[in-house]
Design a protein around this motif. Structure first.
Motif, PDB file in Angstrom:
ATOM      1  N   UNK A   1       0.764  -1.389   0.087  1.00  0.00           N
ATOM      2  CA  UNK A   1       0.140   0.021   0.105  1.00  0.00           C
ATOM      3  C   UNK A   1       1.038   1.279   0.028  1.00  0.00           C
ATOM      4  N   UNK A   2       1.062   1.597  -1.232  1.00  0.00           N
ATOM      5  CA  UNK A   2       2.467   2.738  -1.246  1.00  0.00           C
ATOM      6  C   UNK A   2       1.279   4.159  -0.801  1.00  0.00           C
ATOM      7  N   UNK A   3       2.094   5.050   0.018  1.00  0.00           N
ATOM      8  CA  UNK A   3       1.678   6.311   0.435  1.00  0.00           C
ATOM      9  C   UNK A   3       2.386   7.497  -0.136  1.00  0.00           C
ATOM     10  N   UNK A   4       1.819   8.456  -0.154  1.00  0.00           N
ATOM     11  CA  UNK A   4       2.427   9.606  -0.757  1.00  0.00           C
ATOM     12  C   UNK A   4       3.884  10.176  -0.113  1.00  0.00           C
ATOM     13  N   UNK A   5       4.094   9.772   1.440  1.00  0.00           N
ATOM     14  CA  UNK A   5       5.277   9.973   2.080  1.00  0.00           C
ATOM     15  C   UNK A   5       6.273   8.905   1.328  1.00  0.00           C
ATOM     16  N   UNK A   6       5.701   7.745   1.279  1.00  0.00           N
ATOM     17  CA  UNK A   6       6.667   6.877   0.838  1.00  0.00           C
ATOM     18  C   UNK A   6       7.199   7.256  -0.685  1.00  0.00           C
ATOM     19  N   UNK A   7       6.293   7.526  -1.200  1.00  0.00           N
ATOM     20  CA  UNK A   7       6.728   7.992  -2.812  1.00  0.00           C
ATOM     21  C   UNK A   7       7.859   9.127  -2.864  1.00  0.00           C
ATOM     22  N   UNK A   8       7.492   9.999  -1.781  1.00  0.00           N
ATOM     23  CA  UNK A   8       8.449  11.258  -1.738  1.00  0.00           C
ATOM     24  C   UNK A   8       9.891  10.445  -1.308  1.00  0.00           C
ATOM     25  N   UNK A   9       9.662   9.601  -0.128  1.00  0.00           N
ATOM     26  CA  UNK A   9      11.028   9.063   0.260  1.00  0.00           C
ATOM     27  C   UNK A   9      11.489   8.203  -0.747  1.00  0.00           C
ATOM     28  N   UNK A  10      10.889   7.578  -1.559  1.00  0.00           N
ATOM     29  CA  UNK A  10      11.578   6.961  -2.757  1.00  0.00           C
ATOM     30  C   UNK A  10      12.331   7.816  -3.538  1.00  0.00           C
ATOM     31  N   UNK A  11      11.774   8.753  -3.909  1.00  0.00           N
ATOM     32  CA  UNK A  11      12.167   9.787  -4.701  1.00  0.00           C
ATOM     33  C   UNK A  11      13.347  10.446  -4.358  1.00  0.00           C
ATOM     34  N   UNK A  12      13.590  10.593  -3.156  1.00  0.00           N
ATOM     35  CA  UNK A  12      14.678  11.266  -2.423  1.00  0.00           C
ATOM     36  C   UNK A  12      16.013  10.004  -2.317  1.00  0.00           C
ATOM     37  N   UNK A  13      15.317   8.969  -2.052  1.00  0.00           N
ATOM     38  CA  UNK A  13      16.542   7.875  -2.052  1.00  0.00           C
ATOM     39  C   UNK A  13      17.004   7.522  -3.283  1.00  0.00           C
ATOM     40  N   UNK A  14      16.256   7.495  -4.453  1.00  0.00           N
ATOM     41  CA  UNK A  14      16.904   7.254  -5.729  1.00  0.00           C
ATOM     42  C   UNK A  14      17.635   8.363  -6.226  1.00  0.00           C
ATOM     43  N   UNK A  15      17.625   9.708  -6.119  1.00  0.00           N
ATOM     44  CA  UNK A  15      18.281  10.666  -6.181  1.00  0.00           C
ATOM     45  C   UNK A  15      19.560  10.615  -5.358  1.00  0.00           C
ATOM     46  N   UNK A  16      19.243  10.371  -4.200  1.00  0.00           N
ATOM     47  CA  UNK A  16      20.778  10.152  -3.376  1.00  0.00           C
ATOM     48  C   UNK A  16      21.528   9.024  -3.833  1.00  0.00           C
ATOM     49  N   UNK A  17      20.869   7.854  -4.270  1.00  0.00           N
ATOM     50  CA  UNK A  17      21.752   6.879  -4.561  1.00  0.00           C
ATOM     51  C   UNK A  17      22.352   7.392  -6.007  1.00  0.00           C
ATOM     52  N   UNK A  18      21.825   8.162  -6.946  1.00  0.00           N
ATOM     53  CA  UNK A  18      22.177   8.549  -8.001  1.00  0.00           C
ATOM     54  C   UNK A  18      23.553   9.423  -7.489  1.00  0.00           C
ATOM     55  N   UNK A  19      23.354  10.513  -6.626  1.00  0.00           N
ATOM     56  CA  UNK A  19      24.402  11.387  -6.105  1.00  0.00           C
ATOM     57  C   UNK A  19      25.490  10.551  -5.408  1.00  0.00           C
ATOM     58  N   UNK A  20      25.272   9.397  -4.591  1.00  0.00           N
ATOM     59  CA  UNK A  20      26.579   8.736  -4.268  1.00  0.00           C
ATOM     60  C   UNK A  20      27.243   8.194  -5.339  1.00  0.00           C
ATOM     61  N   UNK A  21      26.679   7.605  -6.147  1.00  0.00           N
ATOM     62  CA  UNK A  21      27.648   7.120  -7.387  1.00  0.00           C
ATOM     63  C   UNK A  21      28.309   7.916  -8.048  1.00  0.00           C
ATOM     64  N   UNK A  22      27.485   9.143  -8.484  1.00  0.00           N
ATOM     65  CA  UNK A  22      28.047  10.245  -9.405  1.00  0.00           C
ATOM     66  C   UNK A  22      29.102  11.012  -8.605  1.00  0.00           C
ATOM     67  N   UNK A  23      29.063  11.444  -7.477  1.00  0.00           N
ATOM     68  CA  UNK A  23      29.862  12.120  -6.705  1.00  0.00           C
ATOM     69  C   UNK A  23      30.690  11.288  -5.597  1.00  0.00           C
ATOM     70  N   UNK A  24      30.095  10.356  -4.732  1.00  0.00           N
ATOM     71  CA  UNK A  24      30.816   9.660  -3.765  1.00  0.00           C
ATOM     72  C   UNK A  24      31.825   8.572  -4.363  1.00  0.00           C
ATOM     73  N   UNK A  25      31.251   7.861  -5.254  1.00  0.00           N
ATOM     74  CA  UNK A  25      32.181   6.693  -5.899  1.00  0.00           C
ATOM     75  C   UNK A  25      32.930   7.461  -7.143  1.00  0.00           C
ATOM     76  N   UNK A  26      32.414   8.023  -7.910  1.00  0.00           N
ATOM     77  CA  UNK A  26      33.127   8.316  -9.342  1.00  0.00           C
ATOM     78  C   UNK A  26      34.185   9.338  -8.769  1.00  0.00           C
ATOM     79  N   UNK A  27      33.547  10.407  -8.087  1.00  0.00           N
ATOM     80  CA  UNK A  27      34.693  11.748  -7.993  1.00  0.00           C
ATOM     81  C   UNK A  27      35.397  11.630  -6.424  1.00  0.00           C
ATOM     82  N   UNK A  28      34.627  11.477  -5.389  1.00  0.00           N
ATOM     83  CA  UNK A  28      34.969  11.731  -4.235  1.00  0.00           C
ATOM     84  C   UNK A  28      36.089  10.393  -3.700  1.00  0.00           C
TER      85      UNK A  28
END
Length: 1009
Positions: free
Chosen positions: A212-239
């Protein structure tokens, strides 16, 4: 047969169709832009431009093996590699569409009916084949570029997350997530596009794991998805690299250990931490942590392909961009530092003023036994800034574009709303939606689009609708209707895709939202991130192919939307059959039929042959200065792959301002000796003599270049000027240069023939044309001083004249290169006409040059047609030069060669100009019949082009195509005068009447000169 077998077989059929299409239409040799660099680098495992593509190079090296030693076939088989990768992309797209369709139509454990089977296979085939024949993807599929392989990895990743979703409740299903992590790690070594699928993947995971997805869950998932993208893009590739570089700095500079010891220690720490973390997660049954750590390990493993960059950089290969052989150089390479930064959220407008300069982060370079400070990055503080800065470039051409587009005057400071308007009108409308419409609506032509309604626009083929956006379409000109890229889809693929999207959202909102997210992140998110400046040197549609991929999924699902409607009229089986047939004709069939002729490069050899001609324009052991991608990369290919003219040293002036490139020029490359550069690396290393400014010392007369160079390289404080912030720097004290000429050396080395020895000047004198000197200019001065005419020096004919550094009056055209020759300057002649080396021009045209099959090739892209104009200019120069020397018979032979190898077709007004000048030469040769025919063809062409622009101007109520109109009117008038000069009275009168008629049509907008 069961569903899986049919699904697999049909998918492989689509793969075969796509791959066969691409192999049949691929370019048989090198293509323009980055392809020459990639092929040359892949063959010898060299280092390409930032941020690198090592895995792509390794894979292409594998495909080169199929040439079995035939150097002329290496490019072909690397192109085949792209074709196969693109065909495999279609395979995974098919399976993605069928997985999504099956998920909607077939309930769990339900048997697949024949009607559903046909509908699902039809949807997959229509969507996959539509993308097969889409404009942007097809373009990248037939050349050796990263985008084909990058698309394959993106397709695999998205298909794999659907496989995980289908098997998520089974034991060991998370192996699919680990597979995705590894593929993503590998894809970093190709292109970063793959990472943009992460937010969509995050939602697949969330919706599968959450009943039963919720609006809060959807926003959290969006944030986590972007965070994972940032971690790979900046954390792994650059930092990860940045932190390793910091460790290396400490170990080398503080502890006195060797280069790389800090990196090794840091690597051991990272490995130990990951091993401990994984063991901890297993011991304490932390499943999510275990999955995250294993994924990180696999991403890092994949990312490990970049080791090839460092290994090969240490080998000092011929192509060694940025020389990333140490931690800090490698970090700068990954961060694309040579391309600079662009503001995203806050920043200046084009007319913001710098009020303060702050010192930023310290930069380091590798010294002899420790890292040295190269300088500090500068952060500019502006008097005024704006949120969402889209109009930030202070380039004069860009400023003019901003003002014209938004109607801003010189005093206006663009507001937030002005920037938003530019974002929607140019960055979104021009640089994204136009490309989207090319792929699913139709295309006007393949002219480079800069915002006009007659160049490179989308066009549907439904004239009343097209007229709303593009003006009166009643009299379409040759630049449209004769263009191979005049593709009309009549909105059908777009409509099918929109039907599929609507149907998808109605039937499965979650999955439709995921596809929408993929569409956004591979399309508009890139638009936001790139923040493109106007007047790009080439079309950038390839950057958004991922979003076209996502839309193709909906094109396929459009079959199911049609089937659902037809099922109300006929039985389900027939509905599935009819819907599939309708979908096939509405998208892939019409797209293939319309697009084949402008994607068929199988007969084109222009990039290859013009590279040969640049090189053959030069004498043995020459130094050839080039400037851009297309006068450099194909030449790198010719030398590095086919071993054509390896004696010539290519010097790219765009790279010459870097220390690593100058270092490369001081080494042997192929059969070319090191350049005569005398200055030590300490004189031009990063951070030293980057820019030396002009300050007039009022020295009378011209100064010997050797003396100027000595002052510029001097470490004596007396030869420097103080800086405002403290310290001193060298400066250029005069612009009046001279270079004493050794006449004997000039003759001995065949720079000038002995019979012309009387024309040799004792000293070349010229005025430097800039207010500053860069280290690349320093290196050029060094070459001029120390070469002593031992090696002939050339500039490619496409090098901008400001890069000649004032030597214009000593540069003689020898074909596609201008040779530096110390001959007496005829100031009256030099100001009016191009200086020609006529004997060399004649020999090159008749005996050396090759012409790219431009006369017979079924399709020539815009860059190739530009080169046709360059070829025509070479012919005209040679004929004019021969006529001036009274060599009529030789001139006639050159004319015969022109008609033998050059196409009759016009490729825009620029090619019309070349034909007009050829007509002038034909008149001078008393070849009146052919001259008249050519003049009349030019006039008809101009007439059709300008009538169209007059129609558009009238329908839009504003002057449209001003530059083309002025050019066309000017040449029409000139042709009338030329015909009259050669007593072709009737033709002259007809041309004058045409001129007056068109003048009347444009009189409301413009008074022709």
């Amino acid at each position: 047969m069961n569903y899986s077998k049919i699904n697999n077989i049909t998918g492989w059929i689509c793969f075969v169709l796509a791959t066969l299409t691409y192999i049949l239409t691929l370019e048989p040799s090198v293509s323009f832009w980055d392809c020459g660099e990639f092929i040359a680098a892949a063959l010898k495992m060299q280092v390409v431009h930032q941020p690198g593509a090592p895995l792509f190079l390794i894979i292409q090296r594998f495909f080169s093996l199929f040439a079995f030693g035939d150097l002329t076939k290496i490019a072909y088989f690397m192109n085949v590699g792209s074709a196969i990768a693109s065909g495999a992309t279609i395979l995974f797209l098919f399976w993605t569409i069928t997985a999504l369709a099956k998920k909607i139509l077939i309930k769990e454990n339900e048997e697949v009916s024949k009607s559903n089977l046909i509908s699902i296979m039809g949807a997959g085939a229509v969507g996959a084949l539509a993308y097969t024949f889409s404009d942007s993807f097809w373009f990248s599929a037939v050349e050796s570029e990263v985008y084909a392989l990058s698309s394959l990895f993106t397709a695999i990743v998205f298909w794999a997350i659907l496989k995980w979703e289908a098997n998520a409740n089974e034991p060991r299903a998370d192996k699919w997530l680990l597979f995705i992590a590894y593929i993503m790690g590998l894809s970093i070594g190709i292109h970063l596009l793959n990472l943009l699928t992460i937010p969509a993947i995050a939602f697949v995971y969330y919706f599968k794991k959450t009943k039963n997805p919720t609006s809060v869950g959807i926003f959290k998932t969006a944030a986590i998805g972007i965070l994972i993208l940032a971690v790979i893009q900046y954390g792994i590739i650059q930092y990860l690299v940045s932190t390793g570089a910091s460790f290396d700095l400490f170990f080398v500079n503080t502890l006195g250990l060797g280069f790389g010891t800090g990196i090794l220690f840091f690597a051991i720490l990272v490995i130990a931490a990951l091993v401990w973390g994984i063991r901890y997660s297993i011991k304490h049954e932390k499943k999510i942590l275990n999955l995250a750590l294993l994924s990180t390990v696999l991403i890092v493993f994949g990312y490990g392909s970049f080791a090839m960059i460092i290994i090969r950089a240490k080998a000092d290969t011929n192509l060694n961009n940025s020389d990333p052989d140490n931690a800090f150089a490698f970090l700068g390479y990954l961060n694309r530092e040579q391309y600079g930064d662009r503001p995203l959220l806050f920043g200046p407008n084009y007319n913001s003023e710098v009020v303060e300069v702050e010192e930023g982060k310290t930069t380091y370079r590798k010294g002899i036994d420790k890292y040295e400070v190269a300088g500090k990055k500068t952060d500019y503080i502006y008097d005024r800034t704006t949120p969402f800065p889209r109009m930030y470039s202070d380039d004069a051409r860009h400023i003019g574009y901003y003002k014209d587009l938004l109607g801003l005057d010189d005093t206006a400071f663009p507001t937030l709303f002005d920037n938003i308007k530019f974002f929607f009108s140019y960055q979104t409308g021009m640089m994204y939606m136009r490309y989207f419409m090319w792929n699913f609506v139709g295309r006007q032509n393949d002219e480079q689009g800069q915002g006009s309604v007659y160049e490179g626009q989308w066009l549907s083929g439904i004239k009343p609708i097209d007229a709303i956006f593009l003006g009166n379409q009643s009299n379409l000109p040759p630049t449209i209707i004769e263009s191979n890229a005049y593709n009309r889809f009549f909105f059908l693929p777009l409509i099918l895709g929109l039907l599929g999207a609507i149907w998808h959202f109605k039937r499965n909102q979650k999955d439709a939202g995921i596809i929408g997210l993929l569409f956004f992140f591979t399309g508009m998110a890139i638009v936001l991130y790139l923040n493109q400046k106007p007047m790009e040197p080439r079309e950038r549609d390839y950057a958004y192919a991922g979003s076209f991929y996502a839309f193709a999924i909906w094109v396929g699902l459009g079959v199911l939307a049609i089937r659902e409607w037809l099922a109300k009229k006929v039985n389900p089986l027939n509905a599935g059959i009819f819907a599939s047939i309708i979908g096939l004709f509405a998208a892939p069939v019409i797209m293939a039929q319309q697009g084949w002729d402008d994607h068929n490069r199988s007969e084109k050899m222009v990039a290859h042959d013009i590279a040969v001609d640049y090189l053959q324009s030069c004498a043995p052991n020459a130094i050839l200065f080039t400037y851009g991608d297309n006068d450099t990369y194909p030449l790198w290919y010719a030398q590095e792959v086919e071993n054509i003219r390896p004696d010539i040293r290519l010097v790219n002036l765009s790279l010459f301002d870097t220390d690593w490139y100058i270092n490369g020029m001081k080494r042997v490359q192929n059969e070319s000796a090191p350049l005569p550069i005398s200055m030590n690396e300490s004189k031009y290393v990063q951070g030293v003599r980057d820019i030396l400014r002009y300050r007039d010392s009022n020295i009378p007369g011209s100064v010997e270049l050797a003396d100027v160079l000595a002052v510029l390289l001097s470490d004596n404080d007396e030869d420097k000027v103080p800086l405002q912030g403290g310290g001193k720097e060298n400066f250029i004290f005069t612009k009046n240069f001279k270079l004493t000429v050794n006449r004997d050396q000039v003759i001995k080395n065949n720079i000038v023939d002995a019979k012309d020895s009387a024309k040799i000047v004792p000293a070349m004198e010229w005025k430097f044309n800039k207010n500053y000197v860069t280290k690349g200019t320093l290196a050029m001065f060094d070459i001029l001083v120390h070469n002593n005419w031992k090696r002939p020096i050339y500039f490619a004919s496409t090098v901008p004249s400001e890069q000649y550094n004032g030597l214009d009056n000593y540069l003689y055209n020898s074909g596609l290169a201008l040779q530096l020759r110390p001959l007496k300057v005829d100031t009256s002649l030099a100001a009016k006409t191009e200086l020609l080396n006529v004997p060399v021009l004649y020999n090159n045209i008749m005996n050396k040059f090759v012409w790219g099959n431009v006369k017979n090739a079924s399709y020539l892209d815009t860059q190739s047609t530009d080169d046709v104009s360059i070829f025509t200019n070479v012919f005209n120069n040679t004929i004019s030069g021969l006529l001036n020397e009274g060599k009529t018979e030789e001139a006639k032979k050159v004319v015969a060669k022109y008609f033998e190898v050059m196409p009759d077709k016009f490729f825009g007004l620029r090619s019309m100009m070349g034909k007009y000048f050829m007509a002038e030469n034909l008149y001078a040769l008393n070849d009146t019949k052919r001259a008249n025919e050519m003049i009349e063809k030019c006039a008809v062409y101009i007439q059709k082009e300008l009538v169209y622009l007059a129609d558009v101007s009238a329908s839009k109520g504003k002057f449209t195509g001003g530059q083309n109109i002025q050019l066309g009117m000017s040449f029409l008038n000139q042709m009338s005068k030329t015909a009259a000069k050669y007593n072709q009275t009737k033709i002259s009168e007809n041309l004058l009447n045409q001129y007056k008629a068109l003048e009347g049509r444009f009189s409301a907008f413009y008074a022709p000169q």
